[in-house]
Design a protein around this motif. Structure first.
Motif, PDB file in Angstrom:
ATOM      1  N   GLY A 137       0.734  -1.261   0.026  1.00 48.31           N
ATOM      2  CA  GLY A 137      -0.088  -0.118   0.019  1.00 48.31           C
ATOM      3  C   GLY A 137       0.685   1.416   0.004  1.00 48.31           C
ATOM      4  N   GLY A 138       1.954   1.267   0.542  1.00 45.73           N
ATOM      5  CA  GLY A 138       2.942   2.464   0.656  1.00 45.73           C
ATOM      6  C   GLY A 138       4.080   2.264  -0.193  1.00 45.73           C
ATOM      7  N   THR A 157       8.335   4.038  -7.249  1.00 39.14           N
ATOM      8  CA  THR A 157       7.197   4.783  -7.683  1.00 39.14           C
ATOM      9  C   THR A 157       7.142   6.337  -8.010  1.00 39.14           C
ATOM     10  N   LYS A 158       6.988   6.866  -8.876  1.00 42.42           N
ATOM     11  CA  LYS A 158       6.998   8.428  -8.958  1.00 42.42           C
ATOM     12  C   LYS A 158       5.683   9.110  -8.627  1.00 42.42           C
ATOM     13  N   ASP A 159       4.740   8.509  -8.156  1.00 44.92           N
ATOM     14  CA  ASP A 159       3.523   8.989  -7.653  1.00 44.92           C
ATOM     15  C   ASP A 159       2.752   8.120  -6.641  1.00 44.92           C
ATOM     16  N   ASP A 160       1.779   7.182  -7.285  1.00 47.76           N
ATOM     17  CA  ASP A 160       1.124   6.528  -6.293  1.00 47.76           C
ATOM     18  C   ASP A 160       1.778   4.957  -6.215  1.00 47.76           C
ATOM     19  N   GLU A 164      -1.762   1.249  -3.220  1.00 47.14           N
ATOM     20  CA  GLU A 164      -2.619   2.673  -3.176  1.00 47.14           C
ATOM     21  C   GLU A 164      -3.602   2.704  -4.414  1.00 47.14           C
ATOM     22  N   LYS A 215      -5.016   4.962 -12.658  1.00 45.64           N
ATOM     23  CA  LYS A 215      -5.917   5.218 -11.584  1.00 45.64           C
ATOM     24  C   LYS A 215      -7.122   6.276 -12.173  1.00 45.64           C
TER      25      LYS A 215
END
Lengths: 356, 160
Positions: A137-138, A157-160, A164, A215
């Motif tokens: 998740g993180g 990861t560059k974002d999410d 997540e 997403k």
């Protein structure tokens, strides 16, 4: 040597007893999923309160399951970070108290290192160096693990984080928390090719991830369907979304192994329990001459056996000091702060630690 | 007191990034920007552009703070990126030490600011993202207090 592992970084209170760094005598996990489910995610305050209530019974249950008493324990291994500060503090304070009361040393363990090494809880083990994909998740990271104490971050990861993205898409579709199991269950009845959600490969040979775009693509698709008054093809959305995420995770991991000329890959982290990811990664690895090692789902999700195992391999750093503190973000590959405040830092401190 | 809202059309990702970058360039020590918008509206994307405007080093990826609650980055000013979605209320915010950041010398970018309750700063820029299409958004910027008024006029000239 008998080690008691303690883990409380997020929403699982866990304790485990490990003999000689190999044999799991007990692994107890108290999940808070039911507590956080109505809120659609972990509520930090509720989590730390639950840890406070759970930690003593969970440790007692682990000792009972292992058939030993606290007096037989040689050392403690406890998660220091990354995670929720309030939750981490419950585990670390409990370990310090046990250390002080029983006169046994404890060692602080990085939660991500626990995941990276979790494959050594299984019979089938990779050879060093191996590539590990840590997805939860993180976190969504690809690491090169050179030995028990040397890790190189190859991609992140560059974002999410992947987990997540699962949670957020589940929320969009009105599915329960946690999103991973709910989506993977519905995906079984759906068509993976029904909707062509984007795959973020990023530049050239990058081992980094980006899950924010997929997403948003799901959000756009859902919005359009609702505007048109169409019924949502939930199973197809789940299957197609899952495939987009899984394909990128697997392809990038195998590509990282290939470019590093490494033949062994290990999966780790809560998203590692996803059946489609396990299947895809193993098939892709086999087709490229790479062997993929999969920990059992119980050792993918947060547990204390992996913390005890990681602690066993760095037990030379064990201490009885009472001034250690937790940290919220990953320090993987960077020196850890020895003292001071939580790594939220203050306005005058700068977080020099790369997220992992 | 709230000033008149400024509406900025963001027809594509490039314009969204340009707005974020300008906000970062115009930011002063102690500034606070609150960000709201639906899932996938582009709150983290906009914050990444703000980071670019603040000269946050490129190897410090600005990632979603949903899991970690609060991320801190070095730059021309420190950037504090927070997501209060999962926080219950003021007591928890105080425990997190949020006042120290709000009264600090960096730029605070706050997602889900309604959780702040009575801790909501009187001086702030409120930014709301509305989704119009797959990549098209509209930003509504409202200055609370005096600090952002002049700068909103500059932005109005640039984005009209």
């Amino acid at each position: 040597m008998l080690l008691l592992g303690i883990e409380s970084s997020c929403d699982e209170t866990a304790a485990a007893v490990l003999r000689d760094g190999r044999e799991v005598l007990a692994s107890v996990v108290n999940s808070q999923i039911a507590v956080h489910s109505p809120y659609g995610g972990v509520v930090p305050e509720l989590a730390s309160r639950q840890h406070l209530t759970n930690i003593e019974p969970v440790v007692a249950a682990a000792l009972t399951q292992a058939g030993i008493t606290l007096d037989e324990i040689d050392g403690l291994a406890v998660t220091q970070g990354p995670g929720l500060v309030g939750s981490l503090l419950v585990g670390l304070s409990f370990a310090k108290a046990l250390s002080l009361a029983k006169g046994i040393p404890y060692v602080c363990v990085d939660h991500i290192v626990g995941h990276l090494l979790s494959i050594f809880l299984e019979e089938e083990q990779p050879a060093f160096p191996y590539i590990a994909l840590v997805v939860s998740g993180g976190h969504s990271s690809i690491c090169r693990v050179a030995d028990y104490a040397a890790y190189e971050l190859l991609g992140r990861t560059k974002d999410d984080a992947a987990g997540e993205a699962f949670d957020k898409v589940a929320k969009l579709l009105g599915l329960p928390y946690p999103g991973g199991p709910a989506i993977s269950e519905l995906a079984r009845q759906g068509n993976r090719q029904a909707i062509d959600f984007p795959r973020a490969w990023l530049d050239g040979d990058s081992h980094d991830f980006s899950f924010s775009g997929v997403k948003t693509a799901v959000a756009n698709y859902v919005r359009l369907k609702r505007q048109q008054g169409d019924e949502l093809p939930v199973a197809d959305i789940c299957a197609s979304f899952q495939e987009a995420v899984v394909e990128v995770l697997a392809e990038k991991t195998i590509a990282a192994a290939h470019s590093a000329k490494i033949r062994d890959v290990a999966l780790a982290g809560g998203v590692g329990a996803n059946p489609r990811l396990r299947e895809y990664l193993q098939e892709l690895g086999a087709s490229r001459g790479i062997r993929v090692y999969l920990p059992s789902p119980a050792y993918c999700t947060d547990n204390a056996a992996m913390i005890a195992l990681a602690g066993y391999h760095c037990f030379q750093e064990a201490t009885r000091a009472l001034d250690t503190d937790v940290y919220s973000r990953s320090h993987l590959g960077r020196p850890q702060p020895k003292t001071g405040k939580h790594s939220y830092g203050g306005p005058n401190s700068v977080d020099r630690h790369r997220p992992c | 007191m709230a000033g008149l809202p400024l509406h900025v059309a963001l027809p594509d990702l490039a314009t969204t990034c340009k707005l974020g970058q300008r906000l970062g360039e115009l930011a002063a020590p102690g500034d606070i920007i609150t960000l709201s918008g639906d899932l996938g509206a582009g709150k983290t994307t906009l914050t990444q552009a703000i980071g670019k405007g603040l000269a946050v080093p490129a190897d410090h990826y600005i990632t979603s703070p949903t899991f970690g609650l609060l991320h801190e980055y070095p730059g021309r000013l420190p950037l504090y990126h927070m997501d209060f979605y999962r926080l219950g209320g003021e007591e928890e915010l105080l425990e997190l030490g949020v006042e120290e950041y709000l009264e600090g010398e960096g730029l605070c970018v706050i997602e889900w600011p309604d959780r702040l309750g009575s801790l909501m700063p009187t001086e702030r820029l409120q930014l709301e993202l509305t989704v119009n299409g797959p990549t098209s958004r509209e930003a509504t910027l409202t200055a609370f207090g005096d600090r952002w008024r002049g700068r909103l006029t500059i932005l109005a000239g640039e984005f009209s």
